[in-house]
Design a protein around this motif. Structure first.
Motif, PDB file in Angstrom:
ATOM      1  N   GLY A   9       0.722  -1.027   0.150  1.00  0.00           N
ATOM      2  CA  GLY A   9      -0.089   0.065  -0.080  1.00  0.00           C
ATOM      3  C   GLY A   9       0.859   1.290   0.025  1.00  0.00           C
ATOM      4  N   PRO A  10       0.196   2.448   0.002  1.00  0.00           N
ATOM      5  CA  PRO A  10       0.862   3.736  -0.197  1.00  0.00           C
ATOM      6  C   PRO A  10       1.723   3.863   1.178  1.00  0.00           C
ATOM      7  N   ASN A  11       2.678   4.439   0.970  1.00  0.00           N
ATOM      8  CA  ASN A  11       3.756   5.102   2.033  1.00  0.00           C
ATOM      9  C   ASN A  11       4.264   3.836   2.828  1.00  0.00           C
ATOM     10  N   GLN A  12       4.336   2.739   2.152  1.00  0.00           N
ATOM     11  CA  GLN A  12       5.205   1.816   2.871  1.00  0.00           C
ATOM     12  C   GLN A  12       6.097   1.048   1.604  1.00  0.00           C
ATOM     13  N   VAL A  13       7.372   0.653   2.156  1.00  0.00           N
ATOM     14  CA  VAL A  13       8.194   0.055   1.334  1.00  0.00           C
ATOM     15  C   VAL A  13       8.325  -1.342   1.957  1.00  0.00           C
ATOM     16  N   SER A  14       7.984  -2.494   1.262  1.00  0.00           N
ATOM     17  CA  SER A  14       8.158  -3.835   1.745  1.00  0.00           C
ATOM     18  C   SER A  14       8.981  -4.809   0.622  1.00  0.00           C
ATOM     19  N   ARG A  15       9.622  -5.545   1.157  1.00  0.00           N
ATOM     20  CA  ARG A  15      10.379  -6.717   0.531  1.00  0.00           C
ATOM     21  C   ARG A  15      10.150  -8.002   1.229  1.00  0.00           C
ATOM     22  N   THR A  16      10.451  -9.078   0.656  1.00  0.00           N
ATOM     23  CA  THR A  16       9.991 -10.440   0.937  1.00  0.00           C
ATOM     24  C   THR A  16      10.922 -11.383   0.381  1.00  0.00           C
ATOM     25  N   VAL A  17      11.382 -12.464   1.384  1.00  0.00           N
ATOM     26  CA  VAL A  17      12.290 -13.451   1.021  1.00  0.00           C
ATOM     27  C   VAL A  17      11.977 -14.892   1.591  1.00  0.00           C
ATOM     28  N   GLU A  18      12.267 -15.709   1.120  1.00  0.00           N
ATOM     29  CA  GLU A  18      11.976 -17.021   1.665  1.00  0.00           C
ATOM     30  C   GLU A  18      13.319 -17.442   2.392  1.00  0.00           C
ATOM     31  N   VAL A  19      13.432 -17.848   3.565  1.00  0.00           N
ATOM     32  CA  VAL A  19      14.577 -18.126   4.433  1.00  0.00           C
ATOM     33  C   VAL A  19      14.611 -19.530   4.982  1.00  0.00           C
ATOM     34  N   HIS A  20      15.554 -20.503   4.765  1.00  0.00           N
ATOM     35  CA  HIS A  20      15.730 -21.569   5.320  1.00  0.00           C
ATOM     36  C   HIS A  20      15.697 -21.943   6.670  1.00  0.00           C
ATOM     37  N   ALA A  21      14.720 -21.545   7.580  1.00  0.00           N
ATOM     38  CA  ALA A  21      14.796 -21.685   9.063  1.00  0.00           C
ATOM     39  C   ALA A  21      13.180 -21.303   9.337  1.00  0.00           C
ATOM     40  N   SER A  22      13.232 -21.726  10.482  1.00  0.00           N
ATOM     41  CA  SER A  22      11.788 -21.798  11.279  1.00  0.00           C
ATOM     42  C   SER A  22      11.247 -20.226  11.405  1.00  0.00           C
ATOM     43  N   ALA A  23      10.095 -20.171  11.550  1.00  0.00           N
ATOM     44  CA  ALA A  23       9.643 -18.909  11.934  1.00  0.00           C
ATOM     45  C   ALA A  23       9.962 -18.604  13.372  1.00  0.00           C
ATOM     46  N   ALA A  24       9.841 -19.639  14.056  1.00  0.00           N
ATOM     47  CA  ALA A  24      10.389 -19.177  15.623  1.00  0.00           C
ATOM     48  C   ALA A  24      11.940 -18.935  15.697  1.00  0.00           C
ATOM     49  N   GLU A  25      12.776 -19.605  14.801  1.00  0.00           N
ATOM     50  CA  GLU A  25      14.043 -19.094  14.878  1.00  0.00           C
ATOM     51  C   GLU A  25      14.184 -17.664  14.504  1.00  0.00           C
ATOM     52  N   LEU A  26      13.678 -17.481  13.410  1.00  0.00           N
ATOM     53  CA  LEU A  26      13.838 -15.893  12.839  1.00  0.00           C
ATOM     54  C   LEU A  26      13.246 -14.875  13.749  1.00  0.00           C
ATOM     55  N   PHE A  27      11.983 -15.400  14.401  1.00  0.00           N
ATOM     56  CA  PHE A  27      11.485 -14.293  15.305  1.00  0.00           C
ATOM     57  C   PHE A  27      12.245 -14.055  16.507  1.00  0.00           C
ATOM     58  N   ALA A  28      12.890 -15.093  16.968  1.00  0.00           N
ATOM     59  CA  ALA A  28      13.782 -15.001  18.021  1.00  0.00           C
ATOM     60  C   ALA A  28      14.893 -14.072  17.755  1.00  0.00           C
ATOM     61  N   LEU A  29      15.489 -14.293  16.378  1.00  0.00           N
ATOM     62  CA  LEU A  29      16.895 -13.528  16.323  1.00  0.00           C
ATOM     63  C   LEU A  29      16.189 -12.005  16.177  1.00  0.00           C
ATOM     64  N   LYS A 124       5.003  16.096   7.478  1.00  0.00           N
ATOM     65  CA  LYS A 124       5.787  15.341   6.672  1.00  0.00           C
ATOM     66  C   LYS A 124       5.258  14.817   5.618  1.00  0.00           C
ATOM     67  N   ASP A 125       3.907  14.479   5.581  1.00  0.00           N
ATOM     68  CA  ASP A 125       3.008  14.008   4.673  1.00  0.00           C
ATOM     69  C   ASP A 125       2.915  14.928   3.552  1.00  0.00           C
ATOM     70  N   ARG A 126       2.713  16.377   3.943  1.00  0.00           N
ATOM     71  CA  ARG A 126       2.518  17.232   2.893  1.00  0.00           C
ATOM     72  C   ARG A 126       3.668  17.600   2.124  1.00  0.00           C
ATOM     73  N   LEU A 127       4.801  17.659   2.866  1.00  0.00           N
ATOM     74  CA  LEU A 127       6.076  18.031   2.269  1.00  0.00           C
ATOM     75  C   LEU A 127       6.711  16.598   1.567  1.00  0.00           C
ATOM     76  N   HIS A 128       6.061  15.669   1.417  1.00  0.00           N
ATOM     77  CA  HIS A 128       6.514  14.456   1.055  1.00  0.00           C
ATOM     78  C   HIS A 128       8.080  14.158   1.523  1.00  0.00           C
ATOM     79  N   PHE A 129       8.285  14.314   2.724  1.00  0.00           N
ATOM     80  CA  PHE A 129       9.329  14.187   3.390  1.00  0.00           C
ATOM     81  C   PHE A 129      10.370  13.006   2.990  1.00  0.00           C
ATOM     82  N   TYR A 130       9.800  12.005   3.015  1.00  0.00           N
ATOM     83  CA  TYR A 130      10.524  10.543   3.082  1.00  0.00           C
ATOM     84  C   TYR A 130      11.029  10.446   1.558  1.00  0.00           C
ATOM     85  N   GLN A 131      10.124  10.820   0.538  1.00  0.00           N
ATOM     86  CA  GLN A 131      10.662  10.775  -0.709  1.00  0.00           C
ATOM     87  C   GLN A 131      11.494  11.721  -0.992  1.00  0.00           C
TER      88      GLN A 131
END
Length: 155
Positions: A9-29, A124-131
């Motif tokens: 969605g707008p004003n969000q930058v997201s990336r994803t990847v699959e990792v060979h580890a359990s969700a619990a192990e990655l969450f703990a890290l 910040k929104d009006r000034l488009h600060f982050y962009q």
């Protein structure tokens, strides 16, 4: 497995990847702020200063940072935690960093990291600060490097 953009969605930058580890192990890290410098691919996260060993809602943690060669310190506040599924914290400037973990199998997890600047204030929104100041592009590159580093750690 490549790091790929995700439309969150707008004003969000997201990336994803699959990792060979359990969700619990990655969450703990990721929920151990003392280890964030191990994950960082942006080159901005330095040493842990203070905070809990494990992040929980409302917890605060401080980290030494470096941007454009300038050192600084910031304290973030944890805004959401779902065990083995999600952790999010708020930066003092108002944006959020979110990590989501979705088990693909018992030993493979889809990890999504998001820089969320939706509700950082009307000025910040009006000034488009982050962009305007390049934070969206720099953070996208940093997220990609971080997720690649995480993926390669468990390859």
């Amino acid at each position: 497995m490549t790091v790929t953009p995700v439309d969150t969605g707008p004003n969000q930058v997201s990336r994803t990847v699959e990792v060979h580890a359990s969700a619990a192990e990655l969450f703990a890290l990721v929920t151990d702020p003392r280890r964030h410098h191990e994950l960082d691919g942006s080159g901005t996260v330095a040493a842990f200063i203070a905070g809990p060993d494990h992040l929980s809602p409302g917890a605060r943690f401080s980290t030494k940072m470096r941007v454009f060669g300038l050192p600084y310190r910031l304290t973030s506040t944890v805004t959401a935690v779902k065990p083995d599924a999600l952790v999010e914290w708020c930066h003092p400037a108002g944006h959020h960093w979110r990590w989501e973990f979705a088990a693909v199998s018992p030993t493979v997890t889809r990890v999504t990291e998001t820089f969320d600047y939706r509700d950082t204030g009307p000025l910040k929104d009006r000034l488009h600060f982050y962009q305007r100041f390049g934070f969206t592009k720099r953070n996208a590159a940093g997220i990609e490097a971080t997720l690649a580093k995480l993926r390669d750690r468990y390859a």
